[in-house]
Write an enzyme that holds these catalytic residues in place. Structure first.
Site, PDB file in Angstrom:
ATOM      1  N   TYR A 153      14.701  -1.300 -34.052  1.00 18.53           N
ATOM      2  CA  TYR A 153      15.965  -1.966 -33.747  1.00 18.53           C
ATOM      3  C   TYR A 153      15.840  -3.493 -33.773  1.00 18.53           C
ATOM      4  O   TYR A 153      16.816  -4.186 -33.488  1.00 18.53           O
ATOM      5  CB  TYR A 153      16.454  -1.547 -32.356  1.00 18.53           C
ATOM      6  CG  TYR A 153      17.125  -0.194 -32.311  1.00 18.53           C
ATOM      7  CD1 TYR A 153      16.413   0.971 -32.564  1.00 18.53           C
ATOM      8  CD2 TYR A 153      18.472  -0.075 -31.984  1.00 18.53           C
ATOM      9  CE1 TYR A 153      17.027   2.218 -32.500  1.00 18.53           C
ATOM     10  CE2 TYR A 153      19.091   1.160 -31.924  1.00 18.53           C
ATOM     11  CZ  TYR A 153      18.363   2.298 -32.183  1.00 18.53           C
ATOM     12  OH  TYR A 153      18.978   3.529 -32.124  1.00 18.53           O
ATOM     13  N   LYS A 204       4.524   8.662 -32.880  1.00 19.26           N
ATOM     14  CA  LYS A 204       4.244   9.330 -34.152  1.00 19.26           C
ATOM     15  C   LYS A 204       3.014   8.637 -34.760  1.00 19.26           C
ATOM     16  O   LYS A 204       3.015   8.196 -35.907  1.00 19.26           O
ATOM     17  CB  LYS A 204       5.493   9.224 -35.047  1.00 19.26           C
ATOM     18  CG  LYS A 204       5.453  10.069 -36.295  1.00 19.26           C
ATOM     19  CD  LYS A 204       5.486  11.557 -36.060  1.00 19.26           C
ATOM     20  CE  LYS A 204       5.226  12.291 -37.365  1.00 19.26           C
ATOM     21  NZ  LYS A 204       4.939  13.725 -37.169  1.00 19.26           N
ATOM     22  N   ASP A 237       7.822  14.867 -32.810  1.00 15.74           N
ATOM     23  CA  ASP A 237       8.404  16.076 -33.423  1.00 15.74           C
ATOM     24  C   ASP A 237       8.129  17.297 -32.543  1.00 15.74           C
ATOM     25  O   ASP A 237       9.004  18.110 -32.266  1.00 15.74           O
ATOM     26  CB  ASP A 237       7.901  16.282 -34.869  1.00 15.74           C
ATOM     27  CG  ASP A 237       6.407  16.086 -35.050  1.00 15.74           C
ATOM     28  OD1 ASP A 237       5.733  15.629 -34.098  1.00 15.74           O
ATOM     29  OD2 ASP A 237       5.893  16.401 -36.145  1.00 15.74           O
ATOM     30  N   ASP A 261      16.386   7.108 -28.548  1.00 14.46           N
ATOM     31  CA  ASP A 261      17.800   7.285 -28.884  1.00 14.46           C
ATOM     32  C   ASP A 261      18.068   8.743 -29.270  1.00 14.46           C
ATOM     33  O   ASP A 261      18.992   9.386 -28.761  1.00 14.46           O
ATOM     34  CB  ASP A 261      18.162   6.346 -30.045  1.00 14.46           C
ATOM     35  CG  ASP A 261      19.611   6.499 -30.470  1.00 14.46           C
ATOM     36  OD1 ASP A 261      20.483   6.555 -29.586  1.00 14.46           O
ATOM     37  OD2 ASP A 261      19.872   6.582 -31.690  1.00 14.46           O
ATOM     38  N   ASP A 265      20.029  12.146 -26.933  1.00 11.93           N
ATOM     39  CA  ASP A 265      21.170  12.986 -27.321  1.00 11.93           C
ATOM     40  C   ASP A 265      20.772  14.463 -27.311  1.00 11.93           C
ATOM     41  O   ASP A 265      21.544  15.328 -26.867  1.00 11.93           O
ATOM     42  CB  ASP A 265      21.687  12.615 -28.719  1.00 11.93           C
ATOM     43  CG  ASP A 265      22.694  11.461 -28.690  1.00 11.93           C
ATOM     44  OD1 ASP A 265      22.570  10.599 -27.802  1.00 11.93           O
ATOM     45  OD2 ASP A 265      23.585  11.424 -29.555  1.00 11.93           O
TER      46      ASP A 265
END
Ligand code: NAD
Ligand code: IPM
Ligand code: MN
Length: 371
Positions: A153, A204, A237, A261, A265
């Site tokens: 970001y 990751k 993941d 982010d 959700d």
């Protein structure tokens, strides 16, 4: 800020004369849910004989389209110096496909106020809300800490040969030692303070061998100072899968900006949906910003059916940040009661309007204070 102003601010934070709240409803359903959260705040403040002052700002797509202004000059300094906290709705409008104003205002405030902690609690408040089979309230209670000022970001990148068949677009993943360390430290400190036993760092690093190698090294270093906490690493993941398979494994999760982010959700849906999920964009000791996790939901905007509970719970997080624990608990109880009584908007299977839910919650906190 000079020392006198700083002291004044600390007085306010510790429950002094009045808390000053900047209100930025924004776009779409942000304009519908935020007034309900303010309504509940007014009621709970009155019930506790607390004073809160609200000042509303019309920053959003309309202003951007009419005046060309997204985040006005001097806004950051004003919020930092004159307000204790910010209650934010949502930004995003189909008339601004670039999302430029949201980038300037929301991402701008996160960075310019240095709100490096994005706290996104996942809490199952009623077992019928989860799509997971055989899970109850006690099985899903996770605090997700999302790094909130850098990563993908950061806005570092550019185009090369834009608009040609040879175009190249680059977006850099910016991870500073300081940025990674402070969010990981915050997660451990939070766990210890709340008596939570487990912290999971997710990255990751098997593929992002530079940026997330830094996360690995910092995590290994910081965890040594928290031998009382069971710390573990799970790749992002796998973590997405494990959160669905068995969310009981997690108390506190800390991760980078983009993964946080997405995960918030996913987690929100496990706990009943986006309409219920709150968040706090926090820099300890400084003016911080509280908002629902959801966006402006253009397809339901203007219909009066948006769920205000995410915004109300975010307002509750703001009360806790201000040090008003009793009031924060009262707001939380009111939301649980609305869920229990099925006094809800259509996204949660109810038939109430946004305003009706807000009225009911405000009435509930007022009544609760007198009984
Ligand atoms: P969204 O969160 O706005 O909506 C996703 C889905 O959830 C939609 O089906 C919507 O109707 C539903 N939903 C969300 N909040 C709800 C509520 N309170 N009550 C009932 N249903 C609700 O995400 P999106 O559709 O991907 O994005 C729409 C716009 O919002 C975009 O411009 C996006 O950039 C922006 N956005 C802003 C923020 C923010 O301001 N913090 C967050 C996410 C998305
Ligand atoms: C959120 C939103 C924002 C983000 C968007 C609107 C830029 O999705 O607050 O979760 O990605 O941080
Ligand atoms: Mn999001």
């Amino acid at each position: 800020m000079n020392t006198q102003e700083n002291n004044q601010k600390l007085t306010l934070r510790s429950g002094g004369p009045a808390a000053r709240i900047a209100v930025i409803p924004g776009d779409g359903i942000g304009k519908e849910v935020t007034p309900e959260a303010v309504k509940v705040l007014r009621a709970v403040a009155a019930a506790g004989k607390r004073r809160m002052e609200f000042v509303e700002f019309d920053w959003g797509a309309d202003k951007y389209l009419h005046e060309g202004v997204s985040l006005p000059n001097g806004a950051v300094e004003m919020l930092r110096d004159e307000f204790d906290a910010i209650l934010f709705g949502a930004l995003g409008d189909p008339r601004v496909p670039s999302n430029q104003h949201a980038g300037d205002i929301l991402l701008g405030l996160r960075v310019k106020l240095d709100l490096y902690v994005n706290a996104r609690p996942l809490e199952l408040l009623h077992e019928r809300l989860t799509p997971l089979r055989d899970r109850t309230e006690k099985d899903l209670r996770i605090m997700v800490f999302r790094e909130n000022t850098e990563g993908l970001y950061a806005g570092v990148g550019g185009f090369f040969k834009k608009g040609t068949p040879d175009e190249i677009a680059v977006q850099e993943d910016v991870n500073s030692r300081k940025g990674v360390e402070r969010i990981i430290r915050y997660a451990f400190a939070y766990a210890r303070q709340k008596g939570l036993k487990r912290v999971c760092m997710s990255d990751k690093s098997n593929a992002l061998t530079f940026a997330h190698d830094l996360w690995q090294r910092v995590f290994k270093e910081v965890r040594q100072e928290y031998a009382d906490i069971d710390s573990r690493h799970v790749y992002i993941d796998t973590l997405a899968m494990e959160m669905v398979r068995d969310p009981r494994q997690f108390d506190v999760i800390v991760t980078c900006n983009l993964f946080g982010d997405i995960l918030s959700d996913l987690g929100a849906q496990l706990a009943g949906g986006l309409g219920l999920a709150p968040s706090g964009n926090i820099h300890p000791g400084r003016t911080s910003l509280f908002e629902p996790v959801h966006g402006s939901a253009p397809t339901i905007a203007g219909k009066g059916i948006a769920n205000p509970l995410g915004s109300v719970l975010a307002a509750g997080m703001m009360l806790e940040f201000l040090g008003w624990k009793t009031e924060a608990d009262a707001v939380h109880s009111a939301v649980r009661e609305a869920l229990f009584k099925n006094y809800l908007t259509p996204d949660l299977g109810g038939a109430k309007k946004t305003v009706e839910v807000g009225d009911w919650l405000a009435e509930f906190v007022a009544q609760a204070a007198t009984t």
